[in-house]
Design a protein around this motif. Structure first.
Motif, PDB file in Angstrom:
ATOM      1  N   LYS A   1       0.827  -1.208   0.000  1.00 59.35           N
ATOM      2  CA  LYS A   1       0.000   0.000   0.000  1.00 59.35           C
ATOM      3  C   LYS A   1       0.865   1.264   0.000  1.00 59.35           C
ATOM      4  CE  LYS A   1      -4.060   1.938   2.334  1.00 59.35           C
ATOM      5  NZ  LYS A   1      -3.672   3.350   2.221  1.00 59.35           N
ATOM      6  N   ASP A   2       0.608   2.127  -0.970  1.00 59.37           N
ATOM      7  CA  ASP A   2       1.233   3.448  -1.074  1.00 59.37           C
ATOM      8  C   ASP A   2       2.755   3.409  -1.209  1.00 59.37           C
ATOM      9  OD1 ASP A   2      -1.268   4.649  -0.865  1.00 59.37           O
ATOM     10  OD2 ASP A   2      -1.141   4.818   1.321  1.00 59.37           O
ATOM     11  N   TRP A   3       3.320   2.263  -1.523  1.00 51.32           N
ATOM     12  CA  TRP A   3       4.775   2.130  -1.677  1.00 51.32           C
ATOM     13  C   TRP A   3       5.519   2.426  -0.371  1.00 51.32           C
ATOM     14  CZ3 TRP A   3       7.242   0.510  -6.136  1.00 51.32           C
ATOM     15  CH2 TRP A   3       6.527   0.576  -7.339  1.00 51.32           C
ATOM     16  N   LYS A   4       4.868   2.430   0.753  1.00 54.36           N
ATOM     17  CA  LYS A   4       5.490   2.918   1.976  1.00 54.36           C
ATOM     18  C   LYS A   4       6.488   1.910   2.550  1.00 54.36           C
ATOM     19  CE  LYS A   4       1.979   6.199   3.465  1.00 54.36           C
ATOM     20  NZ  LYS A   4       1.031   6.583   4.532  1.00 54.36           N
ATOM     21  N   PRO A   5       7.697   2.375   2.897  1.00 51.77           N
ATOM     22  CA  PRO A   5       8.707   1.477   3.472  1.00 51.77           C
ATOM     23  C   PRO A   5       8.224   0.763   4.727  1.00 51.77           C
ATOM     24  CG  PRO A   5       9.717   3.543   2.806  1.00 51.77           C
ATOM     25  CD  PRO A   5       8.235   3.725   2.662  1.00 51.77           C
ATOM     26  N   GLU A   6       7.442   1.460   5.564  1.00 57.31           N
ATOM     27  CA  GLU A   6       6.968   0.819   6.792  1.00 57.31           C
ATOM     28  C   GLU A   6       5.992  -0.311   6.495  1.00 57.31           C
ATOM     29  OE1 GLU A   6       4.718   4.884   6.591  1.00 57.31           O
ATOM     30  OE2 GLU A   6       6.664   4.035   5.983  1.00 57.31           O
ATOM     31  N   ASN A   7       5.224  -0.180   5.417  1.00 55.15           N
ATOM     32  CA  ASN A   7       4.331  -1.268   5.022  1.00 55.15           C
ATOM     33  C   ASN A   7       5.130  -2.452   4.480  1.00 55.15           C
ATOM     34  OD1 ASN A   7       2.163   0.318   5.736  1.00 55.15           O
ATOM     35  ND2 ASN A   7       1.749   1.031   3.659  1.00 55.15           N
ATOM     36  N   ALA A   8       6.180  -2.156   3.730  1.00 52.82           N
ATOM     37  CA  ALA A   8       7.059  -3.218   3.230  1.00 52.82           C
ATOM     38  C   ALA A   8       7.746  -3.932   4.397  1.00 52.82           C
ATOM     39  CB  ALA A   8       8.096  -2.636   2.281  1.00 52.82           C
ATOM     40  N   GLN A   9       8.153  -3.168   5.400  1.00 54.93           N
ATOM     41  CA  GLN A   9       8.804  -3.769   6.568  1.00 54.93           C
ATOM     42  C   GLN A   9       7.851  -4.711   7.294  1.00 54.93           C
ATOM     43  OE1 GLN A   9      10.606  -0.916   9.207  1.00 54.93           O
ATOM     44  NE2 GLN A   9      11.173  -2.446  10.725  1.00 54.93           N
ATOM     45  N   ALA A  10       6.604  -4.274   7.455  1.00 55.30           N
ATOM     46  CA  ALA A  10       5.608  -5.126   8.117  1.00 55.30           C
ATOM     47  C   ALA A  10       5.340  -6.386   7.301  1.00 55.30           C
ATOM     48  CB  ALA A  10       4.314  -4.347   8.343  1.00 55.30           C
ATOM     49  N   ASN A  11       5.217  -6.216   5.979  1.00 57.92           N
ATOM     50  CA  ASN A  11       4.996  -7.385   5.110  1.00 57.92           C
ATOM     51  C   ASN A  11       6.162  -8.364   5.202  1.00 57.92           C
ATOM     52  OD1 ASN A  11       2.598  -6.278   4.200  1.00 57.92           O
ATOM     53  ND2 ASN A  11       3.487  -5.436   2.319  1.00 57.92           N
ATOM     54  N   MET A  12       7.380  -7.815   5.192  1.00 59.68           N
ATOM     55  CA  MET A  12       8.566  -8.683   5.224  1.00 59.68           C
ATOM     56  C   MET A  12       8.671  -9.409   6.556  1.00 59.68           C
ATOM     57  SD  MET A  12      10.886  -9.673   3.173  1.00 59.68           S
ATOM     58  CE  MET A  12      12.060 -11.010   3.484  1.00 59.68           C
ATOM     59  N   THR A  13       8.311  -8.744   7.631  1.00 64.43           N
ATOM     60  CA  THR A  13       8.311  -9.402   8.943  1.00 64.43           C
ATOM     61  C   THR A  13       7.359 -10.589   8.942  1.00 64.43           C
ATOM     62  OG1 THR A  13       8.871  -7.333  10.069  1.00 64.43           O
ATOM     63  CG2 THR A  13       7.856  -9.069  11.411  1.00 64.43           C
ATOM     64  N   GLU A  14       6.188 -10.393   8.354  1.00 66.06           N
ATOM     65  CA  GLU A  14       5.225 -11.493   8.240  1.00 66.06           C
ATOM     66  C   GLU A  14       5.802 -12.635   7.406  1.00 66.06           C
ATOM     67  OE1 GLU A  14       0.849 -10.828   7.267  1.00 66.06           O
ATOM     68  OE2 GLU A  14       1.555 -11.784   5.419  1.00 66.06           O
ATOM     69  N   ALA A  15       6.444 -12.296   6.283  1.00 68.74           N
ATOM     70  CA  ALA A  15       7.022 -13.325   5.412  1.00 68.74           C
ATOM     71  C   ALA A  15       8.114 -14.120   6.126  1.00 68.74           C
ATOM     72  CB  ALA A  15       7.582 -12.672   4.151  1.00 68.74           C
ATOM     73  N   ILE A  16       8.949 -13.422   6.876  1.00 71.47           N
ATOM     74  CA  ILE A  16      10.025 -14.098   7.610  1.00 71.47           C
ATOM     75  C   ILE A  16       9.434 -15.071   8.624  1.00 71.47           C
ATOM     76  CG2 ILE A  16      11.897 -13.750   9.275  1.00 71.47           C
ATOM     77  CD1 ILE A  16      12.371 -11.001   7.852  1.00 71.47           C
TER      78      ILE A  16
END
Length: 368
Positions: A207-222
């Motif tokens: 969503k919105d290209w936001k780094p914090e959203n990417a960080q949250a997504n990556m934490t879930e993936a890990i």
């Protein structure tokens, strides 16, 4: 109109297209239309501030080029929507009400803005889609070959993983915003390289290209895949790459997997130097911005030959077909070619990149 043939060669993955200033669009108004000379107002609508390029490169370059092309008589009316589609619609309506001569539009939401594009058209104001292909009756489009950007990213990731990469090896895809048509094209290009060669264990539209959203997504993936089971990460841009790397470090990953990016942001170039991010895609913002300014001036002044020379390609949106377009060159940026790209083009100085924190890493790759 013609479709431009594009050739890509690893590892630099460079393509060449129309040079800036095709057919000599210049500051002279001698061949301008009798109804409009150099006294013009160009509306510039940019989408967000999370990516530093818009305020640091696009706006000042367009402003400077418009001034040069119009003997300092033309002006730029600028607005940034801060990733708010409704705010951008209001900003565009204000420009229509202000009766600007032309609008350069980089849409937050390419579908939602179509109504305002139609209003501009009805008011006799041409709209050039800038960087992102907007829906509605736009007059032209300038950007990069977005599918090729994704191909470059996917190919670079596979290249880094090496010949031993297996279809069972797991990667994570951190794609861009679902409201940005470019993100869909980046994703499509990347998948054309990655499908069948690795396992895409998790894929996110961020969503919105936001780094914090990417960080949250990556934490879930890990947490779902396991930190030691991820061999690489496709991140569609540098801001999200930074978020991905923060999540990996927070999970205790010390030997970081290769992470892609795009935009050659300063932080990303420093991460590449330090070995935290593998690559970015360098897109020549000066070329895109300067050529967009030339297209705008040529359109307003009725310089049809020059305008046509700057829009030799064709693209299609969900609402319009065969839109005149220009696609600008891209380069895969790694440790190996920092000098030949962002430094050679004057985007950064060595001193910008090689701050005290990165001096040792810079020396190790000969960046002095």
């Amino acid at each position: 109109m013609r479709r431009i043939a594009i050739a890509v060669a690893a590892p630099t993955l460079t393509l060449s297209l129309t040079a800036c200033g095709a057919l000599g669009v210049s500051g002279s108004s001698s061949d301008a239309s009798p109804t409009k000379g150099n006294d013009m107002t160009v509306g510039l609508l940019l989408p967000e501030t999370a990516n530093t390029r818009y305020d640091k490169f696009d706006y000042p370059i367009i402003k400077e080029r418009i001034a040069a092309l119009t003997r300092n008589q033309g002006r730029v009316e600028y607005a940034n929507a801060a990733a708010d589609a409704a705010k951008q619609a209001d900003q565009m309506q204000k420009m229509i009400d202000d009766k600007v001569d032309i609008i350069l539009l980089d849409a937050v939401d390419s579908h939602a803005i179509a109504g305002e594009v139609k209003k501009a058209k009805d008011a006799g104001i041409p709209v050039i889609a800038y960087d992102r292909l907007s829906e509605g009756p736009i007059d032209a489009y300038i950007s990069f070959d977005n599918e090729l950007v994704g191909e470059v990213q996917g190919r670079a990731l596979l290249e880094k993983l090496g010949p031993g990469v297996d279809t069972s090896d797991k990667i994570v895809m951190m794609n861009g915003s679902p409201t940005d048509p470019n993100a869909k094209q980046f994703k499509q290009g990347a998948l054309s390289e990655l499908n069948g060669k690795v396992t895409i264990a998790k894929s996110y539209d961020t969503k919105d290209w936001k780094p914090e959203n990417a960080q949250a997504n990556m934490t879930e993936a890990i947490n779902e895949i396991g930190r030691s089971n991820i061999v690489g990460v496709y991140a569609a841009n540098d801001g999200m790459a930074g978020g991905v790397i923060k999540a990996l470090k927070a999970a205790g990953v010390t030997n970081l997997p290769p992470v892609t990016g795009q935009d050659a942001e300063l932080d990303a170039v420093q991460r590449i130097v330090a070995g935290e991010q593998y690559m970015s895609v360098y897109k020549s913002y000066p070329t895109e911005a300067e050529n967009a300014a030339e297209m705008a001036v040529a359109k307003v002044q009725g310089k049809d030959i020059q305008f046509d020379s700057l829009t030799r390609d064709k693209v299609s949106s969900p609402t319009n077909k065969d839109i005149p377009a220009q696609l600008v060159s891209v380069v895969a940026l790694t440790k190996k070619n920092i000098k030949d790209t962002v430094i050679a083009d004057g985007i950064y100085k060595v001193s910008d990149i090689c701050t005290p924190k990165y001096q040792s890493a810079c020396s190790a790759i000969g960046l002095k």
